[in-house]
Structures are given as C-alpha cells and as structure tokens.
Scaffold this active site. Structure first.
Site, mmCIF file in Angstrom:
data_model
loop_
_atom_site.group_PDB
_atom_site.id
_atom_site.type_symbol
_atom_site.label_atom_id
_atom_site.label_comp_id
_atom_site.label_asym_id
_atom_site.label_seq_id
_atom_site.Cartn_x
_atom_site.Cartn_y
_atom_site.Cartn_z
ATOM 1 N N ASP A 239 6.114 -8.453 -0.126
ATOM 2 C CA ASP A 239 6.898 -7.349 -0.669
ATOM 3 C C ASP A 239 8.069 -7.904 -1.489
ATOM 4 O O ASP A 239 7.951 -8.968 -2.097
ATOM 5 C CB ASP A 239 7.383 -6.445 0.475
ATOM 6 C CG ASP A 239 7.419 -4.983 0.094
ATOM 7 O OD1 ASP A 239 8.250 -4.616 -0.753
ATOM 8 O OD2 ASP A 239 6.615 -4.217 0.644
ATOM 9 N N HIS B 129 13.070 -2.504 -0.255
ATOM 10 C CA HIS B 129 11.708 -2.066 0.071
ATOM 11 C C HIS B 129 11.054 -2.991 1.089
ATOM 12 O O HIS B 129 10.456 -2.545 2.081
ATOM 13 C CB HIS B 129 10.879 -1.994 -1.208
ATOM 14 C CG HIS B 129 9.560 -1.295 -1.046
ATOM 15 N ND1 HIS B 129 8.432 -1.941 -0.578
ATOM 16 C CD2 HIS B 129 9.192 -0.008 -1.283
ATOM 17 C CE1 HIS B 129 7.417 -1.081 -0.540
ATOM 18 N NE2 HIS B 129 7.857 0.102 -0.964
ATOM 19 N N SER C 139 3.412 3.521 1.246
ATOM 20 C CA SER C 139 3.861 2.192 1.668
ATOM 21 C C SER C 139 4.501 2.256 3.053
ATOM 22 O O SER C 139 4.362 1.318 3.855
ATOM 23 C CB SER C 139 4.853 1.621 0.658
ATOM 24 O OG SER C 139 6.007 2.440 0.553
#
Length: 872
Positions: free
Chosen positions: A586, A617, A772
């Site tokens: 990520d 994120h 996600s």
C-alpha cells in the site's frame, strides 16, 4: 525491611516507605529465581549488598556489637562472610540498624543524593522475564515515561475536600434533613499547579433523592482545593477571576439547585468553601440523565476486552489516589462506582468507561464489629480485587455465594465475598473464556491474596506503594503494550436505550419534583437475522442497543466479531507456533506504527529506514487488519506515494513496484497472506506472474474490487478470479454497498464484508468507506482463521476425531478454494453478493456453552467444509 516499615510508622517519613517497598520487591524477585543464582545475578547481587554494607556504616561511629550472636543471611551467604562484616553484624542487632537508618534518613540535606541513588538501584534490580506477547517495562521506567503529572498525590487535597463538603452536605430546606449526593469524577486531573488540586464533582439537585423515578438534574461543579494560605479577611473582595464569596452553612443546596445552565466554580481555602464566578457549560455530560452503576455495565457482559482492561486500570489507579482519604471510608464496589451519560460530537448518548465516578455518601462509616474475624486484613484492597474480577469475568460476586457463606440470621458472613471470589479466581475456564491477560489475572490475585501487603499492615503509605507498583503500574504497562497509552486512548460509547426523564420547567427548589430514577427500563438488543439470542433482561444492559433512529453501525459489527474472537483466540499455555504473516502492499505506514510491524520496505524511495505514509491509506489498512486480528505479524511494502496508481511518482511504474513487492513478500518475507487494497483498469504481466506464483505456494492474495459502482468493472488484480480473493463491500447490516460495488459476477463467489462507514476510533470523521476497507477486514479474518488452525488443541482434535494429518487441514485452508469455502459458509446472498458475517461460525451454539466445546464445534465445521470444498 520490617524495621524500615516500623520507622515509617514512627516518624512518617516517605523514604522509609519507599525503601521498604523496594526491598520487598527485590526479595520477591530473588525468591523467584532458580538456585544456585546465575553468574549475572551473583554479580548484581554483590553490588546490591555492597550498597547495603555502605548503609550499615551510617554513621561511621556505629560499630557492631561483637557480644551478640550472629544470625545467618541466606542471600548474603553466597559471598564470604568477611566481605560484608558490618551488614552481618548489624543484621543480628536491630537497634543498630535503626540507628543507622535514622541517621541516614534524618540528615537529608547531607545525603539526599545518596537517598535517590539507593532507591534507583533498588528499583532497577528486579528484571522479570515476560513472554514475547508482553514486553513489560519496570516500574521505574514506566514512572519516568508517565511524567510527574501522573504521580500527583491527591491525599492531602482529597481529605480537605471531603471535610469541607461534608460540612455543607446537609440540606434543611423546608424542614428537610437530607444529605446532598456528590458524584466525584475519578479521572485524573493533569497539569496540577503547585499550590492547589482541581476536582470535578456532579451534585444531584434538591431534593437529592436517588431512589425516585422522577426526573433528575446534576450540577457540574469544578472545585479547586488550595493549601492553607494567608490572605485578608475580606474573602468576597473582587479579584481578577471575578467576584467571590464564602458559602455559609445551609446555603449550598440552593446554589447547586439553581439550574442556570452554568458550570459552578468553587474553591476550598483554609477549610472554607468559596463561590467564584461561574463558567460556560461546555461539558459533554448529559445532566438530566440518571447515572448508571458499574453493576449494570458488568451484568450486560458486553464490554470489549479493551474496555474491561482500561476500566480495571482506571479503578486501580483511582483507589491508589484516594486510598488514604475519607472518600474510601466505605469500600468501593460495583454499586457505588457510577457512570454518567455523555454525547461526544455526533454520537448518540452513551456511557464511556474511561469516565468513572464515585457515588459518595457523607458521614457513613463501615461496620467494623466483625473486623477481627476478617481473613483478609486489607478491606480496600480486597474490594478492589473483587471489582476487577467482576469487571473482567462479567459476574456478580453476591450471586456466587454458597450456603456456607451465610450466618444463621441469613446475612452474609464477613468472609463471604472473599470465599466466593477465591472460588471464581481458581476457575481457569472462566478466565480462558474471556481471554484474560495473564498480567490482569495476576493483579486480581495480588488483591485477593495480599501477601505483598502483609509487611505493611500498619503502614498505609507502604500499602499504597505496593498498590501503585504491583498493580497500577503493571496494568498501565499491560494496556500500553496491547493498545496505547490508557490516559489518551479513544473509546466507543456503550449505548443504552433509556427514556430521557421529563425536566421541570424551572429551578423551583421548594417543589421536590426533579429526582433521579432508581432503575432503568428493560433493554432490548438490535439483532440481525443471523443473531437470534434471548432478549436481554431488565438486570442487563443491552450495550449495543440503539435507539430507533440510529442504524446498525460498525462498532456494533466489531462487537459481534469480538464474540467470535473470544472463541478463536489461542488457549493459554498452548504450544508455540508460527504466527500468521500478512504483507500489506500500500502507501506505507506512519512512524507511530514502527514498533508494531515486523518489517518495512520502501519500493518508492528505496529508503527502508524511515517509514512514511503520506496519505494514511496504508496505515488504515494495517490498522484494520490489526483490529480484526491483533496477533498477525505485519510486513509493510510501500509501493505507492498517493492513493492512485495514475498519480504516483518515481521512475519505476507503480505496477512494476507492486510486482517486485509481491516477489519480495513470497521469497524474503515468506508471508501467508498478501493484501493489495489498490487496483488498476489495466492488467500487468509482472503482477499476474507473481500472483500466480503466490497461489502455487499457497499464499492467499486479497484485492479490492473497485469503488465506482457500475461505472467501471472489477479492477485488476481483483478480477483474477482463480488466483485472488476479490472483496466487495457491505454496510454494517451485511447488505451490499450499492453505491460502491461493481456488478456481481455470476457463477463465482462475490465475497463482500464490512467496508462502509467504518470508524477505527471514536468520532472519526469522515468514517472510512471503500472496497479497500473491506479487503483489509477480509484479510484480517483469513489471518484469524489460519491462526486458529495452528492451535495445538485444534490439531489434536482433527488428528483424534477425524484421523487426519492436522497439517493437511491447514494446507487446505491456505488454498484459494479452501478459504473461499469457509468464507462462503459465513456468508448470505444479497443481490448476488456473498455478504460475510463471521460470527455465523457460532451458528447453532448456545452462548453459555463452554469455550472448549465451541472450539471443537468450529474445528468440526471447518473440517467438514474443507472436505467438500470442491463440490461448488
């Protein structure tokens, strides 16, 4: 040690208490070490004895008495007797020891540096070995980390506050003779000034009747208690803080019952209660709601593991702070520790367990008529231990008393609760069912079996020192290692469905109409179709119940998951096994997570020494996996510096970086699961080859579908249906997220799990939403299931009950088909999506069934699913 404690009682000097407590901890540590001592311990012991030898020479004119026979010191005999002549001779002469200690302590100005050095060396001496799951910090280090604010001793201020408020606690309006009821806020105040201590207290307004069913109103009050000072006699003279006046006896009820929607400000100066200028009412507490006793929270049995540990720590800390004050004249129990309703930010009203209150009653003294029959000589410590036990196990100790706990008149005996508590404490199954931290159970045991406190039976200060070092600091370290700093942690509220009482229109204190309800109405718990459970009774709190206008939310979803986690967690004292490894590909990880991950590799900057996450994120992905399964080993690969492949910088194409990261996760990290919470519209040969290689090596790959609904199809690599577990999103009610998910694909599994409006912490705005998010949660769930398959009791069950090799079961679960079959069992179809509710693994089991039986049931279920996994 005993002489130092004796001197502490005689002379009331703090050094004696600290010295005795530290020596006791050293002795306890030495007794726990195997004999003979290891060379490292012998060397450190020599230094310790050398320090004590120096102490025995204060003052130098004191000489040992050769006429007295010597007594043997078992510890010191590890060295020749001539090494410590003064220590050996003084040990046989207590009078000489007293003189040396007294001289050393009383000449504080001359030996202050030596005082601190001696105590520091004693604190550093014990080095307890802990398991890898819990790396403890010594009390001295913890104390340093917490800073001076944490160490504030409120005893003197608390005594003064109690004395003054008790004088003003009588209400005589219209001939009434009632006691005003204070709720003392137990959360510690920080930034304590040098000359005063702030306290927060809620007073129930007139007629101060907590037993009525009518409406109540609390007056939020801040009280500053000052040390005795000299000032002019005109206390009502205006000051920079506004006008003040001394409150006369008999007038306090009218002041707290005025209902002017302000926060009262009071001061206690020279034993006088002074009214200052009021402040704006900025509190999040709901002042027209009744308080809720700890007993109702306990009986609800819905407090999470984190909530229980935090509450145990806060209660132990509060007992330590108020231990030697009149606020503890009556032992603190599940009935006089209360909580107030709050509404923080946009959350519905609820209870926050990090805000306990003491529901105090002035002028009440304990019944000591049977004190001489007490087996436990420290009633405050015993009461704390019982509270901690009840909080952790969710039990009412009074309901566990056996017939022999009652006297002929039907009343419980003086040792009834101790007997019941010890019976529960020895029941290992209860603790295993709760997955109790070993250190928490140890703290309960120290309270119930007070051998550490016995040397300080007549020394209150010594008792507080042991309570602080052996219970409060240990619980603080436990919580800090498991989650974060307990003083700064974020919590979700405990939701309680209760009607707001009708408020009276004005502050008419002559009309006794605004009273506090004594009981709450029966509660009901919102349940999905899959969660058919008995309705909660009136004596229980439906902690996750929501009012009719509040939807099923992510916190409720995670609370249901906790039910399953309590069963799937590794049994205590089980054989060691390889932890499940999860690679997160990520945007990286924030520095605050550095100590919580196994390895980090940056494929963007190629600098693996400085973890970073510019968007958050990747950090959120790791956080979610950890929230679902906290024991997963996380391996972080930074492959993007933005949330989109199209905008990511670097000379290397993002998909090339991802392919390299997958290869690294397979060959170097040797992970079990790879999560790719990002996607692209275009395929990539390098990524395809590496993902197929991962499948061949039985590594599960999770990838996000896409967040563009039907505007785009399933993203790459999630559309590699034979090699990747593609994850779609649901809301907390297990309904597919129509605004996010691409269309379901017929003839294949379209797995969906929570991914909509997810909050990692209280009041997170905006909440997290996306496939996600669902991918991270799905990967965490798979890690939890793989971990379960590695427990020795599960492996024994499969070997004995099904005559199979346990390794074969785990290897099937690591196949895409095997994990898909288990996830499908936990799912229900909704518009073509297989919406996963993990707790369906418990379907058909009684909530009261023993934990071992539940684990065997799940083992059997998983075995049967994997045996038929190719039949889809």
């Amino acid at each position: 040690m005993s002489l130092s404690s004796e001197l502490a009682n005689e002379e009331q000097l703090a050094f004696y208490r600290s010295f005795s407590a530290e020596l006791l901890l050293v002795l306890e540590w030495l007794q726990a070490q195997p004999q003979p001592f290891a060379p490292g311990i012998v060397g450190r012991l020599s230094k310790l004895l050398a320090n004590l030898e120096k102490l025995s020479k204060w003052p130098p004119s004191v000489q040992p008495d050769p006429a007295r026979p010597r007594s043997k010191c078992p510890v010191a005999e590890t060295r020749p007797k001539t090494t410590y002549p003064n220590l050996f001779q003084l040990l046989s002469n207590p009078t000489k020891i007293k003189k040396s200690l007294r001289y050393f302590v009383k000449h504080e100005s001359q030996y202050r540096r030596h005082h601190q050095s001696l105590l520091d060396n004693l604190r550093k001496f014990p080095k307890w070995k802990e398991s890898a799951a819990f790396e403890t910090t010594t009390a001295a280090v913890i104390q340093t980390q917490l800073g001076q604010d944490y160490m504030v001793d409120y005893t003197t201020y608390a005594k003064t506050l109690y004395k003054v408020l008790s004088e003003h606690s009588i209400c005589r309006i219209h001939g009434a003779h009632r006691r005003i009821l204070p709720h003392l806020r137990l959360s510690a105040c920080r930034d304590l000034p040098a000359t005063c201590a702030p306290f927060s207290i809620f007073f129930l307004d007139h007629p101060h009747d907590a037993e009525s069913q009518m409406a109540c109103q609390w007056q939020n009050t801040q009280v500053q208690v000052f040390k005795s000072i000299s000032f002019t006699d005109d206390l009502s003279r205006p000051s920079a803080a506004g006008p003040t006046r001394v409150i006369e006896l008999g007038n306090f009820c009218g002041i707290i019952s005025n209902r002017q929607n302000v926060q009262l400000s009071l001061s206690v100066v020279n034993n006088k209660l002074i009214l200052k200028e009021p402040c704006h009412q900025e509190s999040s507490f709901l002042l027209d709601m009744p308080s809720v006793p700890l007993s109702q929270l306990i009986e609800g049995r819905q407090l999470s593991r984190k909530m229980r540990l935090l509450l145990c720590y806060l209660l132990a800390k509060a007992v330590w702070q108020f231990y030697d004050s009149e606020w503890m004249d009556l032992e603190w129990t599940r009935d006089n520790v209360h909580f107030m309703f709050e509404r923080r930010s946009e959350t519905p009203k609820g209870i926050f367990v990090n805000e306990p209150f003491l529901a105090a009653r002035f002028a009440q003294k304990p019944d000591d008529s049977q004190a001489r029959y007490r087996l436990h000589k420290f009633p405050k410590i015993l009461a704390l231990g019982i509270m901690l036990l009840e909080v952790e196990l969710g039990l009412n100790i009074a309901k566990k008393r056996t017939p022999d706990c009652f006297s002929v008149d039907g009343q419980p005996t003086v040792n009834a609760d101790l007997t019941a508590a010890m019976s529960l404490f020895r029941n290992e199954e209860l603790w295993e069912r709760q997955e109790t931290f070993t250190k928490l159970k140890d703290a309960v045991g120290r309270c119930l079996k007070p051998s550490l406190f016995e040397p300080f039976r007549n020394d209150i200060g010594g008792q507080r020192d042991i309570l602080h070092k052996q219970i409060v600091l240990q619980l603080h370290a436990l919580f800090r290692n498991a989650w974060e700093d307990p003083e700064e942690t974020r919590l979700s509220p405990v939701y309680i469905e209760i009607s707001s009482p009708q408020r009276t229109p004005g502050p008419d204190i002559t009309n006794p109409c605004h009273l506090a309800p004594a009981t709450l109405p029966p509660q009901t718990r919102r349940m999905t179709e899959q969660q058919q459970q008995p309705q909660v009774t009136q004596t229980q709190l439906a902690v996750r119940a929501m009012s009719s206008n509040v939807l099923f939310d992510s916190e409720t979803w995670f609370a249901q998951l906790d039910r399953l986690n309590l069963v799937l967690g590794a049994p205590k004292n089980g054989a060691k096994y390889q932890a499940v490894r999860v690679a997160v590909l990520d945007t990286g990880i924030e520095k605050t997570w550095w100590d919580s991950i196994e390895q980090y590799k940056d494929f963007v900057t190629l600098n693996d020494e400085i973890p970073q996450d510019l968007t958050g994120h990747g950090t959120n992905t790791a956080w979610l996996i950890n929230k679902v399964f906290s024991k997963a080993e996380l391996y972080i690969a930074r492959v993007l510096d933005t949330n989109r492949m199209e905008t990511s910088s670097s000379n290397v194409h993002p998909q090339d970086r991802i392919a390299m990261a997958i290869r690294h996760a397979i060959d170097e990290w040797k992970v079990d699961i790879i999560t790719i919470c990002i996607g692209s519209e275009s395929d990539h040969k390098g990524m395809t080859d590496e993902i197929m290689r991962a499948r061949q090596k039985r590594i599960l790959v999770f990838a996000a579908a896409s967040n563009y609904s039907n505007l785009r199809s399933v993203a790459f690599p999630a559309r590699m249906e034979h090699d990747v577990l593609c994850m779609f999103s649901t809301n907390a009610g297990a309904k597919s997220s129509a605004s996010l998910n691409p269309s379901a694909v017929q003839g294949k599994y379209n797995f969906a799990i929570l991914g909509e409006d997810v909050r990692l912490y209280e009041n997170q705005e905006p909440p997290l939403t996306g496939t996600s998010i669902a991918t991270a949660i799905g990967a965490g769930l798979a890690a939890r299931l793989l971990d379960f398959s590695r427990h020795d009791d599960c492996r024994d069950f499969w070997t004995q009950e099904h005559a199979v090799n346990a390794d074969d079961v785990e290897q099937k679960l690591k196949l895409l088909q095997g994990m898909s079959a288990v996830l499908a069992y936990m799912a229900r179809l909704d518009n073509g999506y297989h919406c996963i509710t993990p707790w369906r693994l418990l379907k058909g089991l009684n909530d009261d069934a023993p934990r071992a039986k539940k684990r065997q049931y799940i083992c059997g279920t998983i075995y049967r699913i994997l045996e038929h996994m190719h039949e889809k």
